[in-house]
Design an enzyme around this catalytic site. Structure first.
Site, short mmCIF file in Angstrom:
data_model
loop_
_atom_site.label_atom_id
_atom_site.label_comp_id
_atom_site.label_asym_id
_atom_site.label_seq_id
_atom_site.Cartn_x
_atom_site.Cartn_y
_atom_site.Cartn_z
N LYS A 1 35.30 11.80 61.15
CA LYS A 1 33.98 11.84 60.53
C LYS A 1 33.31 10.49 60.66
CE LYS A 1 35.00 9.10 56.83
NZ LYS A 1 34.40 7.79 56.56
N ALA B 1 42.73 3.49 60.50
CA ALA B 1 42.18 2.48 59.56
C ALA B 1 40.87 1.91 60.06
CB ALA B 1 43.21 1.35 59.36
N SER C 1 42.76 11.51 56.89
CA SER C 1 42.28 12.63 56.08
C SER C 1 42.09 13.87 56.96
CB SER C 1 40.94 12.27 55.43
OG SER C 1 41.09 11.14 54.63
N ASP D 1 38.74 11.93 51.07
CA ASP D 1 37.97 12.49 52.19
C ASP D 1 38.54 13.79 52.73
OD1 ASP D 1 36.28 10.34 52.05
OD2 ASP D 1 37.16 9.26 53.74
#
Ligand code: C5P
Length: 288
Positions: free
Chosen positions: A11, A96, A103, A136
């Site tokens: 995302k 990261a 997620s 998330d």
């Protein structure tokens, strides 16, 4: 069904504002999340032994620190009927980086387990389970475009008719999510000066598909505190803009940056230019 492959989409945040700090230490947000075509692939195989094992080619530890394993624990806690699975995870989403990779993998794991389990839960129940795994994960489960509030679990569907090619770029290592939030705490205090209203002008422009109207409305509050300490963010933005991006902005708490291009050839040139100066860069698009 004994084996299933699921795509786990990354995302980006098209809008991200922190609106308050909660008693549990988490922060309330208002954010527009958008799924993109950059993805990992999970292959989940049902096995006879009672194990949950995750092979990510050495990129992730095969233990409880792994969000895929935590998703499996949450799923079996809800179902009360655990079974063994061996998971192969092909990682392509940078880790990261503010792209929600972990997620996305957790959400894909929940979907895979539910299918292997004969669609035991409906989507609403899976979203509830997802919320126990991470902030998330509910969004990654439903995907597309959503306005999210709370810590991300309160979601409203958003119609997005914007077109454009995306480039996602990463210039260096980011700061940890807790450190990024702490930096905002220092700057904004109790966030009482922050307007928590929905970004209506952006939502309207997304619905009508008018990119030029949307451009000044894209916003990420984390840029103020991350850009000064991570020069790679500004460097990536400069390359994206010099190659013709209509907008370049950090995603999440960084260090990834997305650029949106009206011409695909410009986006391709941006990927080449970024790689030439030692950055990681990916051509992708928004997905429904
Ligand atoms: O959800 P995630 O595990 O990425 O969050 C990591 C940390 O980031 C949390 O422990 C918390 O310190 C901070 N965080 C927050 N508010 C959020 C999401 C994360 O303060 N909405």
């Amino acid at each position: 069904m004994q084996e299933i492959r699921v795509e786990a989409r990354a995302k980006i945040n098209l809008y991200l504002k922190v609106t308050g700090k909660r008693p549990d230490g988490y922060h309330d947000l208002i954010t527009v999340m958008q799924s993109i075509s950059l993805s990992d692939t999970l292959c989940v195989r049902r096995v006879c032994e009672q194990v949950v094992s995750v092979d990510a080619g050495g990129l992730l530890p095969d233990d409880e620190s792994n969000l895929v394993t935590r998703a499996a624990r949450a799923y079996f806690k809800a179902s009360g009927a655990p079974f063994g699975v061996r998971v192969t995870l092909e990682k392509r989403i940078p880790m990261a980086a503010g792209l929600g990779g972990g997620s996305a993998d957790a959400a894909a794991m929940l979907k895979a387990l539910n299918r292997l389990d004969g669609d035991r839960f409906d989507e609403d129940r899976l979203v509830e389970i997802a919320a126990t795994v991470g902030a998330d994960v509910p969004f990654c489960l439903v995907g597309g475009t959503r306005l999210c509030r709370g810590i991300g679990e309160r979601m409203e569907r958003v119609e997005n008719n914007l077109n454009g090619t995306l480039v996602v770029a990463i210039g260096e290592e980011g700061v940890s999510t807790p450190r990024a939030f702490a930096a905002l705490d220092e700057r904004c205090g109790d966030f009482s000066g922050v307007d928590p209203a929905a970004p209506q002008a952006l939502l309207d422009a997304m619905q009508s598909g008018e990119l030029s109207v949307a451009l000044p409305q894209f916003y990420n509050m984390f840029e103020e505190v991350i850009e000064p300490i991570r020069p790679g963010v500004s460097e990536c933005k400069s390359v994206l803009l010099s190659c013709g991006a209509a907008k370049a902005m950090m995603s999440g708490s960084g260090p990834s940056v997305w650029g949106i291009f009206e011409k695909e050839a410009d986006a391709e040139r941006a990927v080449e230019s970024l790689i030439a100066v030692g950055k990681r860069a990916y051509l992708c698009h928004m997905t429904k």
